[in-house]
Design an enzyme around this catalytic site. Structure first.
Site, PDB file in Angstrom:
ATOM      1  N   TYR A 174       0.856  -1.200   0.000  1.00 57.20           N
ATOM      2  CA  TYR A 174       0.000   0.000   0.000  1.00 57.20           C
ATOM      3  C   TYR A 174       0.887   1.244   0.000  1.00 57.20           C
ATOM      4  O   TYR A 174       0.722   2.140  -0.835  1.00 57.20           O
ATOM      5  CB  TYR A 174      -0.933   0.002   1.220  1.00 57.20           C
ATOM      6  CG  TYR A 174      -1.565   1.347   1.485  1.00 57.20           C
ATOM      7  CD1 TYR A 174      -2.639   1.797   0.704  1.00 57.20           C
ATOM      8  CD2 TYR A 174      -1.095   2.188   2.502  1.00 57.20           C
ATOM      9  CE1 TYR A 174      -3.218   3.051   0.937  1.00 57.20           C
ATOM     10  CE2 TYR A 174      -1.665   3.434   2.735  1.00 57.20           C
ATOM     11  CZ  TYR A 174      -2.724   3.854   1.949  1.00 57.20           C
ATOM     12  OH  TYR A 174      -3.280   5.095   2.176  1.00 57.20           O
TER      13      TYR A 174
ATOM     14  N   TRP B 297      -3.889   8.689   9.493  1.00 56.14           N
ATOM     15  CA  TRP B 297      -4.885   8.205  10.472  1.00 56.14           C
ATOM     16  C   TRP B 297      -6.247   8.873  10.277  1.00 56.14           C
ATOM     17  O   TRP B 297      -6.803   9.489  11.179  1.00 56.14           O
ATOM     18  CB  TRP B 297      -4.397   8.466  11.892  1.00 56.14           C
ATOM     19  CG  TRP B 297      -3.110   7.829  12.281  1.00 56.14           C
ATOM     20  CD1 TRP B 297      -2.105   7.376  11.468  1.00 56.14           C
ATOM     21  CD2 TRP B 297      -2.650   7.577  13.622  1.00 56.14           C
ATOM     22  NE1 TRP B 297      -1.075   6.866  12.220  1.00 56.14           N
ATOM     23  CE2 TRP B 297      -1.383   6.979  13.543  1.00 56.14           C
ATOM     24  CE3 TRP B 297      -3.198   7.821  14.878  1.00 56.14           C
ATOM     25  CZ2 TRP B 297      -0.646   6.612  14.666  1.00 56.14           C
ATOM     26  CZ3 TRP B 297      -2.471   7.457  16.010  1.00 56.14           C
ATOM     27  CH2 TRP B 297      -1.215   6.859  15.893  1.00 56.14           C
TER      28      TRP B 297
END
Ligand SMILES: NC(=O)c1ccc[n+]([C@@H]2O[C@H](COP(=O)([O-])OP(=O)(O)OC[C@H]3O[C@@H](n4cnc5c(N)ncnc54)[C@H](OP(=O)(O)O)[C@@H]3O)[C@@H](O)[C@H]2O)c1
Length: 294
Positions: free
Chosen positions: A132, A158
């Site tokens: 990723y 996040w």
């Protein structure tokens, strides 16, 4: 006033959906025309469909919120991760250059390996770990190579929102069912509330003159202010949501995942704050705000 025609990809995802919500507010996006698409309506890996869409709708700004974001699944689904996070991004960059439209692209704190101990600046060396992370970094590299005028790469970290699959939602669900949870305390970063990031992106779009795009590609960092571990984040969620679940801190080694995560990925946001006059809220204040909307 210059009228912009803004296309938001990945509109059913966390960030895309938040931009859609904000776009309906006259004080935030006055007079702009928006198009929102997701995988079902326009798959960004279909280069011809993307080119036709841009031409037919006279797009002037692309905000690319579409991405392959399943960090662990990417380890065994490499081809799809690169198709979406690199190849499709190259297509968007090429079309943005050919049509002189502004590309705003989202990337990740995971481009860093996390061995640093000071908030990462945009110019710091990258070293993505895992598929990723590497596919997102490769997408960035395509934009830097193709150089669409005025393109912005915004690295964030996040990400959570009031809807969608994210850490806050997972903690709320588990915290209401269980008395204790274990959460890693050796990954340090900063949460990002989509409401703040979407607002910042729309501010950047408004501050950019579409018919006077610079010949440069700029990279920026954006998260909320402050620093925490996932353990701190979980504790704050339970405290602010009044959930009486105990949280035990554990090391990442006790919670193995297919993809390696950086131990430290705090982003230095000075550049985006100075260039666009942004004020960024502290992460706990934004979390409180998000929880109040649930
Ligand atoms: N989430 C995080 O913690 C985080 C952290 C750092 C950076 N970022 C970056 O921030 C950006 C936004 O993240 P997010 O949390 O909003 O992601 P998200 O909720 O996973 O949304 C991504 C959206 O893109 C769509 N999509 C996937 N493949 C597509 C394709 N081929 N064509 C069109 N749409 C496609 C997805 O649809 P499906 O769901 O149907 O696949 C989904 O709706 C991404 O670039 C991500 O890499 C996210």
């Amino acid at each position: 006033m210059e009228r912009k025609v803004i296309w938001v990809t990945g509109a059913n995802g966390q960030l895309g959906a938040e931009i859609r919500t904000l776009s309906q507010r006259a004080d935030i996006a006055p007079g702009e025309t928006f198009f929102f698409t997701d995988k079902e309506t326009l798959d960004i890996t279909n280069a011809q469909a993307v080119a036709d869409f841009i031409k037919n709708n006279q797009i002037t700004v692309i905000i690319n919120c579409a991405a392959y974001t399943a960090v662990d699944a990417a380890e065994s689904d490499q081809d799809m991760a690169y198709q979406i996070n690199q190849k499709a991004v190259a297509t968007l960059a090429r079309l943005a250059k050919e049509n002189r439209l502004q590309l705003i692209h989202l990337s990740t704190d995971y481009v860093f390996d996390g061995t640093g101990f000071m908030p990462y600046r945009e110019s710091d060396p990258t070293n993505p770990q895992g598929i990723y992370a590497h596919s997102k970094w490769s997408g960035e590299e395509e934009i830097r190579r193709i150089r669409p005028p005025g393109a912005c790469i915004i690295r964030t970290s996040w990400v959570y929102s009031a809807e969608g699959k994210n850490f806050v939602q997972t903690m709320m669900r588990l915290g209401r069912k269980r008395e204790r949870l274990s959460v890693v305390d050796d990954q340090i970063g900063t949460p990002t509330y989509t409401g703040d990031l979407a607002g910042a992106i729309l501010q950047i779009v408004q501050q950019t003159l579409a018919d006077d795009l610079p010949d440069t590609v700029e990279t920026y960092h954006y998260s909320n202010e402050g620093v925490c571990s996932w353990y701190d984040f979980a504790k704050a969620i339970f405290e602010l949501a009044d959930i009486s679940c105990e949280v035990d801190p554990i090391p990442s080694s006790a919670y193995p995942t297919p993809a390696k995560r950086p131990h430290f990925s705090v982003l230095n946001k000075r550049k985006i704050k100075e260039n666009y006059g942004l004020e960024i809220p502290y992460w706990r204040d934004s979390l409180k705000h998000c929880l109040a909307t649930l």
